[in-house]
Design an enzyme around this catalytic site. Structure first.
Site, PDB file in Angstrom:
ATOM      1  N   HIS A 128       1.632  -3.475 -14.119  1.00 45.98           N
ATOM      2  CA  HIS A 128       2.347  -3.095 -12.914  1.00 45.98           C
ATOM      3  C   HIS A 128       1.432  -2.638 -11.901  1.00 45.98           C
ATOM      4  CE1 HIS A 128       5.458  -1.574 -10.344  1.00 45.98           C
ATOM      5  NE2 HIS A 128       4.855  -0.485 -10.301  1.00 45.98           N
ATOM      6  N   GLY A 154       3.560   3.303  -2.123  1.00 51.47           N
ATOM      7  CA  GLY A 154       3.121   2.460  -1.372  1.00 51.47           C
ATOM      8  C   GLY A 154       2.191   1.583  -1.543  1.00 51.47           C
ATOM      9  N   LYS A 155       2.215   0.924  -2.724  1.00 48.16           N
ATOM     10  CA  LYS A 155       1.445  -0.366  -3.093  1.00 48.16           C
ATOM     11  C   LYS A 155       1.649  -1.506  -2.313  1.00 48.16           C
ATOM     12  CE  LYS A 155       2.399   0.075  -7.213  1.00 48.16           C
ATOM     13  NZ  LYS A 155       3.242   1.218  -7.381  1.00 48.16           N
ATOM     14  N   ASP A 212       4.109  -6.280  -7.641  1.00 50.88           N
ATOM     15  CA  ASP A 212       4.986  -5.682  -8.539  1.00 50.88           C
ATOM     16  C   ASP A 212       4.544  -6.045 -10.188  1.00 50.88           C
ATOM     17  OD1 ASP A 212       7.137  -4.054  -9.204  1.00 50.88           O
ATOM     18  OD2 ASP A 212       8.194  -5.882  -9.780  1.00 50.88           O
ATOM     19  N   ARG A 235     -15.883  12.484  -4.404  1.00 50.26           N
ATOM     20  CA  ARG A 235     -16.418  12.369  -2.883  1.00 50.26           C
ATOM     21  C   ARG A 235     -17.835  11.690  -2.724  1.00 50.26           C
ATOM     22  NH1 ARG A 235     -14.743  18.013   0.046  1.00 50.26           N
ATOM     23  NH2 ARG A 235     -15.380  16.695   1.676  1.00 50.26           N
TER      24      ARG A 235
END
Length: 309
Positions: free
Chosen positions: A138, A158-159, A177, A243
């Site tokens: 997926h 939000g892919k 998808d 980071r």
């Protein structure tokens, strides 16, 4: 996936010299290709009749030194019921004895215009990709600067919207998808869309859009090598994200490991630009430039100078 002789003919634009519907429907079960030079000399130990048989200039020239009876005998032994087809390269003339033996043994005879090595490479590339074992994952696969980036995350994060923004920035959609991934060779992972979802993108509130129709052929690709995985995650205050670029996370698909980068998603953050930067940064590392190492070296130098003072 089943690959037939007809599929190979259509893909490589080969000429069918002999072969009916039944013969062209024969399944090709292996990506290995045989050049039957030793078999023409009578040596059949370790012969693999289930392979495609490719006849090039060397084999063709050797056949010309034989009598007609010997040529027929050679092909009668090479062609078996399980042999998918024989391909003659360079547009070379098909010997009558080859056609006779092919008809008697039920083997399709094909002809290609390209050189033997080029034809062999094209067939191997196509068969390796089509016969490889596939796994569906997926996510969304986007080609960013020639590098396949697999974008994963929870449903609704939000892919697809991110993929659409990347397409608008000049990158290319491969699959939305559902991404079918397979290892084409050792250490190389490839991804492609399910046929029903080819070039389609689902955007909540809008529906399904055809990326190729809206943005042109340059906005899509049918497959891409998967080199990086981006995992979108909801931003949580107590969650720790990398980071400095020290993370060495990986995921394994079809026995191939690829690096994985976790990116936090929150309101106001331009995720597509971040993913684009992550892809470029990964490519820079592959080319030998590591911004994290540069920062560490500068920090070490600064600490050393301050210590001297």
């Amino acid at each position: 996936m089943t690959v037939t002789v007809k599929m190979l003919v259509d893909k490589l634009k080969l000429k069918v010299v002999y072969g009916n519907e039944e013969l062209l429907a024969k399944a090709i079960t292996t990506a290995d290709i045989s050049r039957p030079g030793l078999e023409m000399a009578g040596y059949f130990d370790y012969y693999s009749p289930e392979r495609l048989q490719l006849v090039g200039m060397k084999e063709w020239t050797y056949l010309k030194t034989m009598t007609a009876n010997n040529r027929y005998s050679v092909f009668a032994n090479i062609f078996r019921e399980e042999t998918p087809a024989v391909i003659v390269a360079r547009g070379l003339e098909i010997p009558e004895e080859m056609l006779q033996a092919a008809k008697e043994n039920g083997v399709a005879v094909l002809q290609g215009r390209n050189s033997t090595s080029s034809l062999s490479g094209d067939m191997s590339w196509y068969l390796n990709s089509q016969l490889a074992e596939r796994t569906s994952v997926h996510g969304v696969l986007v080609d960013i600067y020639g590098m396949g980036v697999l974008i994963q995350g929870d449903s609704g994060i939000g892919k697809s919207e991110t993929a659409l923004e990347l397409v608008k920035r000049g990158h290319r959609l491969v699959a939305d998808d559902r991404v079918d991934v397979y290892a084409k060779d050792e250490g190389t992972l490839w991804g492609e869309p399910a046929e029903i979802l080819l070039h389609l993108l689902e955007i909540r509130g809008v529906g399904i859009i055809d990326v190729m129709s809206l943005y042109g052929a340059s906005a899509v690709r049918d497959s891409s090598q998967v080199q990086l995985c981006i995992c979108l995650e909801h931003f949580e205050n107590d969650e720790v994200f990398d980071r400095l670029g020290n993370s060495n996370e990986e995921i394994e698909l079809q026995g191939v490991k690829i690096p994985r980068i976790r990116i936090p998603v929150k309101t106001g953050r331009n995720v597509s630009v971040v993913i684009e930067a992550a892809a470029m940064n990964y490519r820079a590392k592959q080319m030998g430039y590591d911004a994290t190492k540069t920062f560490k070296d500068r920090l070490t130098d600064l600490i050393s100078k301050n210590g001297e003072d």
